[in-house]
Motif scaffolding. Structure first.
Motif: not given
Length: 224
Positions: A64, A112-114, A143-145, A147, A221
């Motif tokens: 990222r 990616a989602d953590g 953190y991109r968890g 939405k 990303e």
């Protein structure tokens, strides 16, 4: 009459032999068709198994890159020099810092989602008053968890370049709310702590400063 019987017998023998060869060939053809079907089934099953393995494989490490631009203003909790930007009725009250512009870039690695870890670099410049610049290299976590949001934090050393060189500590927490896929509005709370020269009132002066800043965040990303 005998010749007719002999001819009919010969025809019957030939027909029987031909039917026998055809009957014997049918199992061979069936076996060949079965083998071909089995091979095709194995190939199809192998492709499906490989596709399942690809889908079930744990995701790799994503990267990222975050860039920010913001404007901010802070509150100084110690005013030993009785600055004129005091908030209260006396010179010992809290005081405001000058407004400033802040430019930053960060890089992080992880799911990616953590939670992703990396490094950030910020450059701030005063928008008025006494010329002042600072450079802040720091540890960066994101953190991109969520939405439509990216939460992040920083911990590093704030290096004052002007008017006097000084080094302090900085802790910051922020969030970006995405308006588009990679463009977000950002808000950040920043806490700084500096040590200064002695005054008539204190042998060691400490300057805690809490700032708030608003701006834009661009997130890019790099998926595995």
């Amino acid at each position: 009459m005998l010749e007719l019987r002999t001819g009919l017998s010969l025809v019957a023998v030939l027909l029987g032999a031909s039917w026998g060869r055809a009957a014997a060939a049918q199992p061979v053809v069936a076996r060949e068709a079965g083998v071909a079907g089995a091979v095709a089934g194995e190939e199809s099953g192998g492709a499906e198994l490989e596709a399942y393995r690809d889908l079930s494989r744990p995701p790799g490490t994503a990267a990222r890159v975050v860039s920010t631009v913001a404007i901010g203003k802070g509150i100084r909790f110690n005013n030993p020099y009785r600055l004129q930007t005091q908030l209260g009725d006396t010179a010992e009250s809290l005081s405001l810092t000058a407004g400033y512009l802040d430019f930053g870039a960060a890089f992080a690695l992880g799911p990616a989602d953590g939670v992703q870890h990396g490094a950030a670099l910020r450059f701030s410049i005063a928008a008025g008053g006494v010329p002042q610049e600072s450079l802040t290299p720091s540890y960066f976590v994101a953190y991109r968890g969520f939405k439509r949001a990216l939460a992040y934090g920083r911990l590093g050393a704030a290096i004052l370049i002007e008017p006097d060189v000084n080094v302090g500590g900085e802790l910051a927490a922020g969030i970006g709310y995405f308006l588009l896929a990679g463009v977000a509005l950002s808000g950040e709370i920043v806490g700084d702590l500096f040590y200064g020269a002695a005054t008539y009132d204190a042998a060691y002066t400490v300057y805690p400063v809490v700032s708030a800043q608003l701006g834009l965040l661009i997130d890019h990303e790099l998926l595995p």
